[in-house]
Design a protein around this motif. Sequence first.
Motif, PDB file in Angstrom:
ATOM      1  N   LEU A 212       0.841  -1.191   0.000  1.00 47.66           N
ATOM      2  CA  LEU A 212       0.000   0.000   0.000  1.00 47.66           C
ATOM      3  C   LEU A 212       0.878   1.243   0.000  1.00 47.66           C
ATOM      4  O   LEU A 212       1.710   1.420   0.891  1.00 47.66           O
ATOM      5  N   ASN A 213       0.706   2.075  -1.024  1.00 46.60           N
ATOM      6  CA  ASN A 213       1.473   3.319  -1.152  1.00 46.60           C
ATOM      7  C   ASN A 213       2.978   3.096  -1.028  1.00 46.60           C
ATOM      8  O   ASN A 213       3.703   3.850  -0.381  1.00 46.60           O
ATOM      9  N   GLY A 214       3.429   1.992  -1.661  1.00 44.84           N
ATOM     10  CA  GLY A 214       4.852   1.694  -1.711  1.00 44.84           C
ATOM     11  C   GLY A 214       5.404   0.953  -0.523  1.00 44.84           C
ATOM     12  O   GLY A 214       6.579   0.562  -0.523  1.00 44.84           O
ATOM     13  N   GLU A 215       4.583   0.734   0.508  1.00 47.58           N
ATOM     14  CA  GLU A 215       5.043   0.051   1.720  1.00 47.58           C
ATOM     15  C   GLU A 215       4.413  -1.331   1.824  1.00 47.58           C
ATOM     16  O   GLU A 215       3.194  -1.480   1.721  1.00 47.58           O
TER      17      GLU A 215
ATOM     18  N   GLY B 175      -7.243   8.091  -3.090  1.00 46.48           N
ATOM     19  CA  GLY B 175      -5.887   8.584  -3.303  1.00 46.48           C
ATOM     20  C   GLY B 175      -4.793   7.557  -3.095  1.00 46.48           C
ATOM     21  O   GLY B 175      -3.631   7.808  -3.449  1.00 46.48           O
ATOM     22  N   ASP B 176      -5.129   6.395  -2.535  1.00 40.59           N
ATOM     23  CA  ASP B 176      -4.128   5.342  -2.313  1.00 40.59           C
ATOM     24  C   ASP B 176      -3.755   4.652  -3.628  1.00 40.59           C
ATOM     25  O   ASP B 176      -4.475   4.734  -4.629  1.00 40.59           O
TER      26      ASP B 176
ATOM     27  N   VAL C  49      -6.817   4.219  -6.206  1.00 42.76           N
ATOM     28  CA  VAL C  49      -8.106   4.139  -5.524  1.00 42.76           C
ATOM     29  C   VAL C  49      -8.788   5.504  -5.583  1.00 42.76           C
ATOM     30  O   VAL C  49      -8.141   6.536  -5.378  1.00 42.76           O
ATOM     31  N   SER C  50     -10.090   5.494  -5.855  1.00 38.92           N
ATOM     32  CA  SER C  50     -10.846   6.750  -5.841  1.00 38.92           C
ATOM     33  C   SER C  50     -12.244   6.510  -5.300  1.00 38.92           C
ATOM     34  O   SER C  50     -12.727   5.379  -5.258  1.00 38.92           O
TER      35      SER C  50
ATOM     36  N   SER D 213      -4.649  -8.240   4.153  1.00 34.55           N
ATOM     37  CA  SER D 213      -5.328  -7.156   3.454  1.00 34.55           C
ATOM     38  C   SER D 213      -4.874  -5.799   3.972  1.00 34.55           C
ATOM     39  O   SER D 213      -4.323  -5.679   5.067  1.00 34.55           O
ATOM     40  N   ALA D 214      -5.150  -4.761   3.169  1.00 33.97           N
ATOM     41  CA  ALA D 214      -4.865  -3.386   3.547  1.00 33.97           C
ATOM     42  C   ALA D 214      -6.123  -2.558   3.353  1.00 33.97           C
ATOM     43  O   ALA D 214      -6.802  -2.694   2.329  1.00 33.97           O
ATOM     44  N   VAL D 215      -6.445  -1.716   4.318  1.00 29.02           N
ATOM     45  CA  VAL D 215      -7.566  -0.796   4.162  1.00 29.02           C
ATOM     46  C   VAL D 215      -7.169   0.263   3.139  1.00 29.02           C
ATOM     47  O   VAL D 215      -6.083   0.843   3.225  1.00 29.02           O
TER      48      VAL D 215
END
Length: 290
Positions: free
Chosen positions: A218-221, A267-268, A284-285, A261-263
């Motif tokens: 998620l977001n590179g992490e 913008g993610d 994600v939007s 999983s990731a919430v």
Amino acid sequence: MKLATVSVKEKEFVVIINGEQMVSIETINQTEGKEWRTDLFGLIQENHLSELNRWYRSEGEHKLSSFPIVGPDDIQYVAPYKSPGKILGVGMNYVEKAIELSGQLPQEEPVIFMKPNSSLIGPDEFIKLPPQSSEVTAEAELSIIIGKTCKDVAEEDAIDVVAGFTTSLDVTAKDIHAKNPRYMQRAKSFDTFFSFGPYFITPDEFPVLKDISVETVLNGEGCHQNIVENMMYQPWWIVSFFSQIMTLNAGDIIMTGTPGSAVIRDGDIVECRIPGFKPLYNPVSKFKAK
């Protein structure tokens, strides 16, 4: 053999990934006098994929270096194909994840579900958060692509009916599912809640399945990572299990479960990373009504 479906000037076609180069099936047909389908779904359904892979292994891999290539700056990766017959899933398949969610291991049979074709998107397309849900999660998964119509397949024969593997993201409205486990189908069926691609890789590229690593990012992490060896239900067993419930057809997709999983929020960017595959990215939007 690695394949991908790409779009160039709004025309979609299949390429073979040969090292750092891409060669279209259309170019191979013209150069070698073949008549293989130039779409991945057709390649699988008409058993052209097996012929193509035999050619690639025997001579094609060496020949491709001299063929005209598709320039990487000109292409956009898209979903491998748009209309599989079935999208099937296995839940809580990693030991660690199952214990985390339920406090115990499931009994004898896995949790299973299906997704509609309307949930399907490809690389770089937006996952759209539905207004009915305030908590949506995304999960990286290794997915199996069925290569031929089959029923009641023995586990030891499952490799013979599998066309290949791909990266995928299974998205769930977690708060809806949390209200009642019987709401799982609804929670997993919203538009854009399944993504797969960009690479499709044949099974012969993975002589040892248990070492395949799957990671949700998620977001590179990195959020969660695990290996196939730690699945309670192994890929060939999963194919056999589903085939004893229903007829499987060429192009059907089976998700094998997630390490975690990731919430996701507006913008993610969420990813599925599996070594050997190009990472699957999806932004994600919020859902916007037309």
